[in-house]
Design a protein around this motif. Structure first.
Motif, PDB file in Angstrom:
ATOM      1  N   ASP A 115      36.794  38.576  39.572  1.00 45.58           N
ATOM      2  CA  ASP A 115      35.436  39.523  39.561  1.00 45.58           C
ATOM      3  C   ASP A 115      35.692  41.200  40.333  1.00 45.58           C
ATOM      4  OD1 ASP A 115      36.706  38.970  42.379  1.00 45.58           O
ATOM      5  OD2 ASP A 115      35.755  38.536  43.448  1.00 45.58           O
ATOM      6  N   SER A 116      36.557  41.825  40.366  1.00 45.92           N
ATOM      7  CA  SER A 116      36.746  43.262  40.018  1.00 45.92           C
ATOM      8  C   SER A 116      36.320  43.687  38.829  1.00 45.92           C
ATOM      9  CB  SER A 116      38.245  42.702  40.235  1.00 45.92           C
ATOM     10  OG  SER A 116      39.358  42.750  39.503  1.00 45.92           O
ATOM     11  N   LYS A 168      33.788  43.043  33.924  1.00 49.52           N
ATOM     12  CA  LYS A 168      33.753  42.564  35.181  1.00 49.52           C
ATOM     13  C   LYS A 168      33.548  40.736  34.662  1.00 49.52           C
ATOM     14  CE  LYS A 168      31.247  41.491  39.536  1.00 49.52           C
ATOM     15  NZ  LYS A 168      30.543  42.286  40.160  1.00 49.52           N
ATOM     16  N   LEU A 200      26.151  50.153  41.639  1.00 53.35           N
ATOM     17  CA  LEU A 200      27.422  49.906  42.200  1.00 53.35           C
ATOM     18  C   LEU A 200      28.228  50.279  43.023  1.00 53.35           C
ATOM     19  CD1 LEU A 200      29.514  46.774  40.348  1.00 53.35           C
ATOM     20  CD2 LEU A 200      28.276  46.295  42.208  1.00 53.35           C
ATOM     21  N   ASN A 226      29.325  54.348  48.018  1.00 54.61           N
ATOM     22  CA  ASN A 226      30.928  54.597  47.655  1.00 54.61           C
ATOM     23  C   ASN A 226      30.600  56.369  47.517  1.00 54.61           C
ATOM     24  OD1 ASN A 226      33.785  54.056  46.963  1.00 54.61           O
ATOM     25  ND2 ASN A 226      33.228  52.356  45.717  1.00 54.61           N
ATOM     26  N   ASN A 233      36.723  48.318  43.488  1.00 58.68           N
ATOM     27  CA  ASN A 233      36.937  47.057  43.293  1.00 58.68           C
ATOM     28  C   ASN A 233      37.990  47.001  44.447  1.00 58.68           C
ATOM     29  OD1 ASN A 233      37.053  46.173  41.343  1.00 58.68           O
ATOM     30  ND2 ASN A 233      38.679  46.922  40.348  1.00 58.68           N
ATOM     31  N   LYS A 259      36.250  48.862  47.209  1.00 59.27           N
ATOM     32  CA  LYS A 259      35.207  48.953  47.930  1.00 59.27           C
ATOM     33  C   LYS A 259      34.666  47.257  48.166  1.00 59.27           C
ATOM     34  CE  LYS A 259      31.140  50.278  49.994  1.00 59.27           C
ATOM     35  NZ  LYS A 259      30.522  51.107  51.346  1.00 59.27           N
ATOM     36  N   MET A 260      35.126  46.540  47.277  1.00 58.64           N
ATOM     37  CA  MET A 260      35.062  44.826  47.323  1.00 58.64           C
ATOM     38  C   MET A 260      36.127  43.937  47.761  1.00 58.64           C
ATOM     39  SD  MET A 260      33.631  43.908  43.849  1.00 58.64           S
ATOM     40  CE  MET A 260      34.133  44.796  42.112  1.00 58.64           C
ATOM     41  N   LYS A 261      37.135  44.984  47.793  1.00 61.00           N
ATOM     42  CA  LYS A 261      37.845  44.327  48.351  1.00 61.00           C
ATOM     43  C   LYS A 261      37.879  44.052  50.466  1.00 61.00           C
ATOM     44  CE  LYS A 261      42.371  44.983  45.952  1.00 61.00           C
ATOM     45  NZ  LYS A 261      43.393  45.655  45.460  1.00 61.00           N
ATOM     46  N   ASN A 279      34.750  44.623  51.369  1.00 55.52           N
ATOM     47  CA  ASN A 279      34.232  43.283  51.983  1.00 55.52           C
ATOM     48  C   ASN A 279      34.359  42.305  52.016  1.00 55.52           C
ATOM     49  OD1 ASN A 279      32.107  46.600  51.906  1.00 55.52           O
ATOM     50  ND2 ASN A 279      31.149  45.641  49.480  1.00 55.52           N
ATOM     51  N   ASN A 280      34.997  42.277  51.548  1.00 57.52           N
ATOM     52  CA  ASN A 280      35.293  40.312  51.274  1.00 57.52           C
ATOM     53  C   ASN A 280      36.171  40.407  53.418  1.00 57.52           C
ATOM     54  OD1 ASN A 280      34.124  40.004  49.146  1.00 57.52           O
ATOM     55  ND2 ASN A 280      35.987  40.286  47.780  1.00 57.52           N
TER      56      ASN A 280
END
Length: 152
Positions: free
Chosen positions: A35-36, A51, A64, A68, A145, A147-149, A151-152
């Protein structure tokens, strides 16, 4: 000694070389989760965001990047470089077209040679600006990526 130059044979080899070098897909980030966001070359010199093995539009990248700051910074740089690249493209096209047409007609005065040289310099600048834009695209993918890490 036979020094016959076989144009067809050499043209065929050149064509195979170009196809092998430029039409294969190259990934800039080999280690990515499903999902990155990553960059993938999709043609001779075209780089796109992907993606989940699907292309991501610039509008989605901008959406997105909303929270950021690092990604927004690189997006602004890409926008500015796009303007510079467009101006360089127009100048290079006009200068090279006008200069080379005059040179091919036998008009090789100093201003025409300078005009053609200026077009070549702009062409070199286009290549340089494109490389900088690619670096900013890589930085956007990294920032999104990260930022997504987080958030998870």
């Amino acid at each position: 000694m036979n020094t016959n130059f076989n144009l067809t044979f050499h043209s065929r080899n050149l064509l195979v070389f170009i196809i092998v070098c430029f039409s294969s897909s190259h990934l800039y980030s080999q280690n990515y989760s499903y999902d990155s966001i990553y960059l993938k070359r999709t043609g001779i010199n075209n780089l796109k965001f992907f993606k989940n093995d699907k292309p991501v539009k610039w509008s989605e990248i901008r959406r997105l990047s909303e929270g950021n700051d690092e990604a927004k910074y690189h997006l602004k740089k890409i926008d500015n470089l796009g303007i510079v690249g467009s101006i360089n493209s127009i100048i290079a096209g006009l200068a090279l077209g006008f200069g080379s047409s005059n040179l091919s007609n036998g008009n090789s005065t100093i201003p025409i040679i300078i005009l053609t040289t200026a077009g070549l310099v702009c062409l070199g600048d286009i290549i340089y600006v494109d490389r900088i834009m690619r670096d900013h695209m890589k930085s956007i993918a990294r920032a999104l990526n990260n930022k997504m890490k987080m958030n998870n």
